[in-house]
Design a protein around this motif. Sequence first.
Motif, PDB file in Angstrom:
ATOM      1  N   THR A  45       0.834  -1.204   0.000  1.00  0.00           N
ATOM      2  CA  THR A  45       0.000   0.000   0.000  1.00  0.00           C
ATOM      3  C   THR A  45       0.866   1.251   0.000  1.00  0.00           C
ATOM      4  O   THR A  45       0.614   2.199  -0.755  1.00  0.00           O
ATOM      5  N   VAL A  46       1.932   1.262   0.815  1.00  0.00           N
ATOM      6  CA  VAL A  46       2.837   2.415   0.859  1.00  0.00           C
ATOM      7  C   VAL A  46       3.527   2.596  -0.490  1.00  0.00           C
ATOM      8  O   VAL A  46       3.625   3.716  -1.012  1.00  0.00           O
ATOM      9  N   GLU A  47       4.010   1.494  -1.057  1.00  0.00           N
ATOM     10  CA  GLU A  47       4.693   1.585  -2.350  1.00  0.00           C
ATOM     11  C   GLU A  47       3.743   2.029  -3.455  1.00  0.00           C
ATOM     12  O   GLU A  47       4.095   2.849  -4.295  1.00  0.00           O
ATOM     13  N   VAL A  48       2.527   1.492  -3.457  1.00  0.00           N
ATOM     14  CA  VAL A  48       1.541   1.885  -4.476  1.00  0.00           C
ATOM     15  C   VAL A  48       1.189   3.358  -4.317  1.00  0.00           C
ATOM     16  O   VAL A  48       1.014   4.079  -5.307  1.00  0.00           O
ATOM     17  N   GLN A  49       1.101   3.819  -3.064  1.00  0.00           N
ATOM     18  CA  GLN A  49       0.806   5.233  -2.818  1.00  0.00           C
ATOM     19  C   GLN A  49       1.919   6.110  -3.400  1.00  0.00           C
ATOM     20  O   GLN A  49       1.660   7.115  -4.036  1.00  0.00           O
ATOM     21  N   GLY A  50       3.185   5.685  -3.192  1.00  0.00           N
ATOM     22  CA  GLY A  50       4.322   6.419  -3.759  1.00  0.00           C
ATOM     23  C   GLY A  50       4.269   6.430  -5.275  1.00  0.00           C
ATOM     24  O   GLY A  50       4.497   7.461  -5.918  1.00  0.00           O
ATOM     25  N   ILE A  51       3.973   5.282  -5.863  1.00  0.00           N
ATOM     26  CA  ILE A  51       3.865   5.189  -7.327  1.00  0.00           C
ATOM     27  C   ILE A  51       2.711   6.052  -7.817  1.00  0.00           C
ATOM     28  O   ILE A  51       2.820   6.744  -8.836  1.00  0.00           O
ATOM     29  N   THR A  52       1.604   6.040  -7.096  1.00  0.00           N
ATOM     30  CA  THR A  52       0.443   6.851  -7.481  1.00  0.00           C
ATOM     31  C   THR A  52       0.801   8.334  -7.449  1.00  0.00           C
ATOM     32  O   THR A  52       0.447   9.083  -8.379  1.00  0.00           O
ATOM     33  N   ASP A  53       1.514   8.775  -6.413  1.00  0.00           N
ATOM     34  CA  ASP A  53       1.924  10.176  -6.323  1.00  0.00           C
ATOM     35  C   ASP A  53       2.827  10.559  -7.497  1.00  0.00           C
ATOM     36  O   ASP A  53       2.645  11.602  -8.122  1.00  0.00           O
ATOM     37  N   GLN A  54       3.797   9.695  -7.780  1.00  0.00           N
ATOM     38  CA  GLN A  54       4.703   9.969  -8.893  1.00  0.00           C
ATOM     39  C   GLN A  54       3.948   9.978 -10.223  1.00  0.00           C
ATOM     40  O   GLN A  54       4.220  10.801 -11.097  1.00  0.00           O
ATOM     41  N   THR A  55       2.993   9.084 -10.371  1.00  0.00           N
ATOM     42  CA  THR A  55       2.204   9.033 -11.604  1.00  0.00           C
ATOM     43  C   THR A  55       1.372  10.301 -11.763  1.00  0.00           C
ATOM     44  O   THR A  55       1.281  10.853 -12.867  1.00  0.00           O
ATOM     45  N   GLU A  56       0.797  10.772 -10.671  1.00  0.00           N
ATOM     46  CA  GLU A  56       0.013  12.012 -10.735  1.00  0.00           C
ATOM     47  C   GLU A  56       0.902  13.189 -11.110  1.00  0.00           C
ATOM     48  O   GLU A  56       0.526  14.032 -11.931  1.00  0.00           O
ATOM     49  N   LYS A  57       2.114  13.267 -10.519  1.00  0.00           N
ATOM     50  CA  LYS A  57       3.044  14.339 -10.861  1.00  0.00           C
ATOM     51  C   LYS A  57       3.433  14.270 -12.331  1.00  0.00           C
ATOM     52  O   LYS A  57       3.501  15.281 -13.022  1.00  0.00           O
ATOM     53  N   LEU A  58       3.691  13.042 -12.801  1.00  0.00           N
ATOM     54  CA  LEU A  58       4.058  12.855 -14.203  1.00  0.00           C
ATOM     55  C   LEU A  58       2.921  13.279 -15.121  1.00  0.00           C
ATOM     56  O   LEU A  58       3.143  13.945 -16.143  1.00  0.00           O
ATOM     57  N   LEU A  59       1.703  12.922 -14.780  1.00  0.00           N
ATOM     58  CA  LEU A  59       0.552  13.321 -15.593  1.00  0.00           C
ATOM     59  C   LEU A  59       0.371  14.836 -15.585  1.00  0.00           C
ATOM     60  O   LEU A  59       0.052  15.431 -16.627  1.00  0.00           O
ATOM     61  N   ASP A  60       0.588  15.469 -14.436  1.00  0.00           N
ATOM     62  CA  ASP A  60       0.503  16.928 -14.367  1.00  0.00           C
ATOM     63  C   ASP A  60       1.544  17.575 -15.269  1.00  0.00           C
ATOM     64  O   ASP A  60       1.249  18.511 -16.020  1.00  0.00           O
ATOM     65  N   LYS A  61       2.788  17.066 -15.190  1.00  0.00           N
ATOM     66  CA  LYS A  61       3.848  17.608 -16.045  1.00  0.00           C
ATOM     67  C   LYS A  61       3.535  17.376 -17.523  1.00  0.00           C
ATOM     68  O   LYS A  61       3.771  18.243 -18.368  1.00  0.00           O
ATOM     69  N   THR A  62       2.998  16.205 -17.824  1.00  0.00           N
ATOM     70  CA  THR A  62       2.635  15.895 -19.211  1.00  0.00           C
ATOM     71  C   THR A  62       1.553  16.844 -19.704  1.00  0.00           C
ATOM     72  O   THR A  62       1.613  17.346 -20.831  1.00  0.00           O
ATOM     73  N   ASN A  63       0.559  17.106 -18.867  1.00  0.00           N
ATOM     74  CA  ASN A  63      -0.505  18.039 -19.256  1.00  0.00           C
ATOM     75  C   ASN A  63       0.042  19.448 -19.453  1.00  0.00           C
ATOM     76  O   ASN A  63      -0.334  20.141 -20.409  1.00  0.00           O
ATOM     77  N   ASP A  64       0.956  19.884 -18.560  1.00  0.00           N
ATOM     78  CA  ASP A  64       1.572  21.208 -18.713  1.00  0.00           C
ATOM     79  C   ASP A  64       2.366  21.282 -20.008  1.00  0.00           C
ATOM     80  O   ASP A  64       2.296  22.274 -20.748  1.00  0.00           O
ATOM     81  N   LEU A  65       3.127  20.227 -20.280  1.00  0.00           N
ATOM     82  CA  LEU A  65       3.919  20.182 -21.505  1.00  0.00           C
ATOM     83  C   LEU A  65       3.021  20.207 -22.736  1.00  0.00           C
ATOM     84  O   LEU A  65       3.297  20.910 -23.710  1.00  0.00           O
ATOM     85  N   LEU A  66       1.925  19.465 -22.689  1.00  0.00           N
ATOM     86  CA  LEU A  66       0.999  19.430 -23.809  1.00  0.00           C
ATOM     87  C   LEU A  66       0.374  20.806 -24.040  1.00  0.00           C
ATOM     88  O   LEU A  66       0.258  21.255 -25.190  1.00  0.00           O
ATOM     89  N   GLU A  67       0.016  21.500 -22.961  1.00  0.00           N
ATOM     90  CA  GLU A  67      -0.532  22.849 -23.099  1.00  0.00           C
ATOM     91  C   GLU A  67       0.505  23.788 -23.695  1.00  0.00           C
ATOM     92  O   GLU A  67       0.186  24.608 -24.563  1.00  0.00           O
TER      93      GLU A  67
END
Length: 150
Positions: A45-67
């Motif tokens: 659960t802790v590891e998945v939470q860390g991966i989820t946080d990193q994935t959300e950050k990556l998606l945010d950066k991807t959306n910013d880059l796309l904009e």
Amino acid sequence: MIVILYIGVLIAGIALLVIAISVSKTLKSTAQTMEEVSKSIEKITVEVQGITDQTEKLLDKTNDLLEDVNGKVGKVDPVFDAVGDIGTSLLGLSQSVRQLATLATNKVGENEARLAQAVSISNSILAFRDKFKANKSAKQAAKEAHEETF
């Protein structure tokens, strides 16, 4: 007979004790396994939470880059439109020059015969003038020679 009954109850009691001990060991082993499973699930659960946080950050950066890319592409679009307009203009200019060259070639072809005739007439006039001058010079020389003899 009573002794047999007591012996039977004693054997049944020992059997129940063995079963109780066996069930107790099994339950204790199961409890340990469940604790280990619980700890593993907590770690996952802790590891998945860390991966989820990193994935959300990556998606945010991807959306910013796309904009950002979309904004830059929007700014470059007028340049491509202008280049397309220049290409269209150059095509029109090229066609106009081609038509002008064709027209000039046709006019030269039409006037070539007239030009050849004019050159021929000019050459004839020049040749006639040269003959006339030569004839006049010869007459002048003959007249001077005739006057000298007198």
